[in-house]
Design an enzyme around this catalytic site. Structure first.
Site, PDB file in Angstrom:
ATOM      1  N   SER A  37       0.797  -1.229   0.000  1.00 38.40           N
ATOM      2  CA  SER A  37       0.000   0.000   0.000  1.00 38.40           C
ATOM      3  C   SER A  37       0.831   1.283   0.000  1.00 38.40           C
ATOM      4  CB  SER A  37      -0.930   0.015   1.210  1.00 38.40           C
ATOM      5  OG  SER A  37      -0.178  -0.153   2.391  1.00 38.40           O
ATOM      6  N   ASP A 328      -2.966   8.087   7.842  1.00 35.93           N
ATOM      7  CA  ASP A 328      -3.951   7.258   8.531  1.00 35.93           C
ATOM      8  C   ASP A 328      -3.251   6.316   9.498  1.00 35.93           C
ATOM      9  OD1 ASP A 328      -2.950   5.135   7.076  1.00 35.93           O
ATOM     10  OD2 ASP A 328      -4.693   4.919   5.771  1.00 35.93           O
ATOM     11  N   HIS A 331      -0.384   4.577   7.226  1.00 39.49           N
ATOM     12  CA  HIS A 331       0.331   5.129   6.072  1.00 39.49           C
ATOM     13  C   HIS A 331       0.844   6.543   6.259  1.00 39.49           C
ATOM     14  CE1 HIS A 331      -2.480   2.005   4.553  1.00 39.49           C
ATOM     15  NE2 HIS A 331      -1.355   1.605   4.012  1.00 39.49           N
TER      16      HIS A 331
END
Ligand SMILES: *[C@@H]1O[C@H](CO)[C@@H](O)[C@H](O)[C@H]1NC(C)=O
Ligand SMILES: *[C@@H]1O[C@H](CO)[C@@H](O)[C@H](O)[C@H]1NC(C)=O
Ligand SMILES: *[C@@H]1O[C@H](CO)[C@@H](O)[C@H](O)[C@H]1NC(C)=O
Ligand SMILES: *[C@@H]1O[C@H](CO)[C@@H](O)[C@H](O)[C@H]1NC(C)=O
Ligand SMILES: *[C@@H]1O[C@H](CO)[C@@H](O)[C@H](O)[C@H]1NC(C)=O
Length: 363
Positions: A37, A328, A331
């Site tokens: 991600s 978040d 991340h």
């Protein structure tokens, strides 16, 4: 007409010719991006059952021009975009799963992003328990790369494809999700044994890519994942989870040794290893010089440190987003992603070795 005037007509022409020559020389290297991600720019939007997605607000709230949630786990661009920018592109090349049959035929075809949020070195990492496909594991990302190679070969022939891949930059950011999975499953497999299995998997992935013709590898190691807001909440004092960070350090050491050995065994293999652990821990311990004021809590989320839920449209949202290390619960923010990419590109050997990504492009 005096001589001066002739000069003033010729000089701009001369400069124009010179800059054309310079432009012709600086052809951008093709860029292929694999991983998790940190680099996913929307792959999982095309995986029908995936739960590892970020294609909804507040994600994308700072995305350039359009302020839209693209699937990036970020308030704006992510590390894949900023890395591509270092090499002269506007942002990351498009996700493989978004491409149609005409994409590779374009004259300006310069790369693909295969990265999938939640994925890992192991095929089991990130997949959901109900047998629905959640992520594209690295194994499958490499199969997609192989598929692209076949298409390129059909389009431009074997020799030209080989040349194209020789100068291509292959960026890989992977391993964090495998370590999260190991830690939180309370696995009885001893740490050393688990790390060996990860590094063996890495070796096999590199071998496959090498056999397909890839030569230049920009590898991004695991950051201090114990310092993510989602992990700090398991620490009573909101400090980093030491054990998880120790796994990241050990993983980096193992990977460093693997790459060093690999480069002696595989002719023409060139690499650069980014030490995300040192890079990010340095910011966590000393945020102000990097213009960060918040390195513990997430900008978007809910609960303790905004680290108990993903970022959604009804989550808390900070306003000074460039001052947050974390966007978040897992991340980095756009600002942190940019800092990381710039450091990979031109950083010193404490952060990226044996050469940095700029030197890798020239190698
Ligand atoms: C392929 O994708 C391009 C870029 O998104 C788009 O402009 C084009 O219409 C697509 N072609 C087909 C045949 O779907
Ligand atoms: C690659 O080739 C296959 C088979 O010819 C084709 O179906 C596919 O659309 C091509 N993919 C791309 C991205 O060009
Ligand atoms: C692992 O152990 C912790 C602490 O004992 C516990 O809270 C957690 O539920 C366990 N996780 C799993 C997947 O068994
Ligand atoms: C929690 O954070 C403190 C302070 O950083 C640290 O000393 C301690 O080892 C951490 N605890 C765990 C379980 O990682
Ligand atoms: C921090 O912000 C100042 C003022 O905007 C800027 O001049 C400086 O370059 C920034 N430092 C970093 C490391 O981004």
């Amino acid at each position: 007409m005096d001589d001066n005037c002739v000069l003033s007509v010729l000089l701009p022409l001369f400069i124009a010719v010179l800059s054309l020559a310079a432009a012709a020389k600086t052809v951008l290297p093709p860029v292929f991006i694999l991983g998790d991600s940190i680099a996913d720019i929307g792959t999982n939007n095309f995986v029908p059952d995936s739960k590892a997605r970020a294609n909804f607000p507040h994600n994308g709230i700072d995305f350039p021009n359009s302020l839209r949630p693209t699937g990036r786990f970020s308030n704006g661009l992510n590390s894949a975009d900023f890395l591509a920018q270092q090499f002269g592109y506007k942002r990351s090349p498009r996700p493989f799963l978004s491409l149609n049959a005409t994409a590779l035929r374009k004259k300006k075809f310069r790369g693909i992003n295969f990265a999938s949020g939640g994925s890992g070195l192991l095929d089991s990492t990130g997949q959901s328990f109900n047998n629905q496909k959640n992520v594209v594991p690295l194994t499958e990302q490499i199969q997609q790369f192989s598929f692209v190679k076949n298409n390129l070969t059909a389009l431009m022939g074997a020799a030209a494809t080989k040349k194209f891949l020789l100068k291509s930059m292959i960026f890989i950011s992977i391993g964090s999700n495998d370590l999260f999975g190991y830690y939180h499953s309370n696995s009885s497999i001893p740490k050393e044994e688990f790390l060996s299995s990860l590094v063996l998997a890495y070796k096999n992935h590199l071998k496959t890519l090498y056999t397909l013709g890839a030569r230049k590898f920009g590898i991004i190691s695991v950051p201090p994942i114990g310092c993510c807001p989602s992990q700090r909440i398991f620490n009573d004092t909101a400090g980093c989870l030491e054990e998880l960070n120790n796994h990241a350090v050990a993983f980096h050491a193992n990977l460093d040794a693997l790459l060093c050995k690999f480069s002696t065994e595989y002719d023409g293999f060139k690499y650069s290893l980014g030490n995300s652990y040192e890079m990010i821990l340095n910011v966590v311990q000393n945020p102000l010089p990097f213009n960060f004021t918040q390195v513990e809590a997430a900008c978007c989320g809910a609960g303790k440190l905004n680290g108990e839920t993903y970022c959604t449209s009804d989550a808390n949202l900070c306003s000074n987003r460039d001052e947050y290390l974390f966007w978040d619960l897992f991340h980095p923010s756009q600002a942190a992603s940019k800092l990381a990419a710039v450091t990979l590109y031109r950083g010193g050997s404490q952060y990226v070795s044996p050469i940095n990504f700029a030197q890798l492009a020239e190698a």
